[in-house]
Scaffold this active site. Structure first.
Site: not given
Ligand code: TYM
Length: 329
Positions: A198, A195, A112
């Site tokens: 978004k 990967k 990021k």
């Molecule tokens: P975020 O918003 O980037 O993504 C949300 C969830 O989607 C999964 N994910 C993927 N899984 C497989 N392949 C992909 N290409 C892919 N892209 C995203 C992520 O692993 C995630 O599970 N830090 C976290 C958000 C967060 C969180 C938490 C998660 C904040 N607090 C507490 C769990 C518990 C994040 O940036 O996810």
């Protein structure tokens, strides 16, 4: 009492197939056996500049997406992170237990800060301490997330142990990372070495849950494939492995069965039929999502009820934390 799970997604842009396969798909399975909390992590989202009206819309759309994919508000608490103030409060305390060196090693931070070189703010850096607060506030046992979050979960485990050891009290539960059975890392359609994301630059990278059928068909048609035309998964076929994983998830067929179906047939047929399979799978989700987006009252009620249930647990844990730390008077 059943074990507790918590997970969350940032309300930036639109939910995509990677979010569904890596995270939400597990939630809808696990919600039947675990006490479940699913959060829309809007405080995390502002570590990158957001337009206020777009952020608010994305928060509601993300909540509608959870519901449309099958998160059941009777079984799980769905809530917006900023509506439970204890997340920010605990994050502060956890910041004081987090080492700079640990944060510097986080790959999400490194990525990021490359993408947003003009705004490497302190919040972006201490993002994992807020995520630790999300998880630890609820004494969460299991965190179902995709593979990209594994490093954060490791750090959260260390923080929980460090805090407990320091005060010699088991205030926090040490959580475990739960990967999905399939598709822990869905790759970009435009580049199977990166990967699906978004924040990808190319519009051909991800399939959003809100993409129209024609856009979905076009994205799959344009998806990068591997050399030679055999439809099979394998380490030497990263693009096909990824497409087969998506195909398998949306149809419920195994990859082995799909490989058999396409013996002697080329990528053309495969992509056309995959496109149709994704459209067939996504159409009812989009219909449900539209229903929730058009019923503001219903969505508000779900989020209010979720926040209330979450708050009841969060206030309790924060009080315990303040007590052991010696805060207040
Ligand atoms: P975020 O918003 O980037 O993504 C949300 C969830 O989607 C999964 N994910 C993927 N899984 C497989 N392949 C992909 N290409 C892919 N892209 C995203 C992520 O692993 C995630 O599970 N830090 C976290 C958000 C967060 C969180 C938490 C998660 C904040 N607090 C507490 C769990 C518990 C994040 O940036 O996810």
């Amino acid at each position: 009492m059943s074990k507790r799970i918590l997970s969350g997604i940032q309300p930036t842009g639109h939910l995509h197939l990677g979010n569904y396969i890596g995270a939400v798909r597990q939630w809808i399975e696990l919600q039947h056996s675990y006490e479940s909390l699913f959060c829309i992590v809007d405080l995390h989202a502002i570590t990158v500049r957001q337009k206020p009206e777009e952020l608010r819309a994305a928060i509601r759309r993300t909540a509608a997406g959870y519901l449309a994919c099958g998160v059941d508000p009777e079984k799980a608490s769905i809530f917006v992170q900023s509506s439970v103030a204890e997340h920010a409060e605990l994050a502060w305390v956890l910041n004081t237990f987090t080492q700079m060196g640990e944060l510097e090693r986080m790959t999400q931070y490194k990525d990021k800060s490359k993408q947003h070189a003009q705004n490497i703010n302190a919040g972006l850096f201490t993002y994992p301490a807020l995520m630790a607060a999300d998880v630890l506030l609820y004494k969460t046992e299991l965190v179902p997330v995709g593979e990209d979050q594994k490093q954060h979960i490791e750090l959260i485990r260390n923080l929980a142990q460090r805090f407990n050891n320091h005060y010699d009290k088991p205030v926090f539960t040490v959580p475990e990372y739960v990967p999905p059975k399939q598709g822990a890392r869905i790759m970009g359609l435009d580049d199977p070495t990166k990967k699906m994301s978004k924040s990808a630059e190319s519009e051909w990278n991800a399939i959003a849950l809100t993409d129209t059928p024609d856009v979905i068909r076009k994205k799959i048609k344009r998806a990068v494939t591997d050399s030679e035309s055999e439809v099979r998964a394998g380490d030497d076929k990263p693009a096909l492995t990824n497409l087969l994983t998506i195909y398998s998830v949306v149809t419920g067929k195994s990859i082995a069965d799909l490989e058999k179906e396409y013996v002697g047939r080329g990528y053309g047929d495969f992509k056309t039929e995959l496109g149709e399979a994704v459209v067939a799978w996504i159409t009812p989700i989009q219909e449900k999502m539209a229903t929730y987006m058009n019923d503001a009252g219903e969505l508000d009620a779900v989020l209010d009820a979720g926040a209330e249930r979450a708050r009841a647990i969060a206030t309790q844990t924060l009080k315990e934390v303040y007590d052991v730390v010696g805060l207040g008077y």
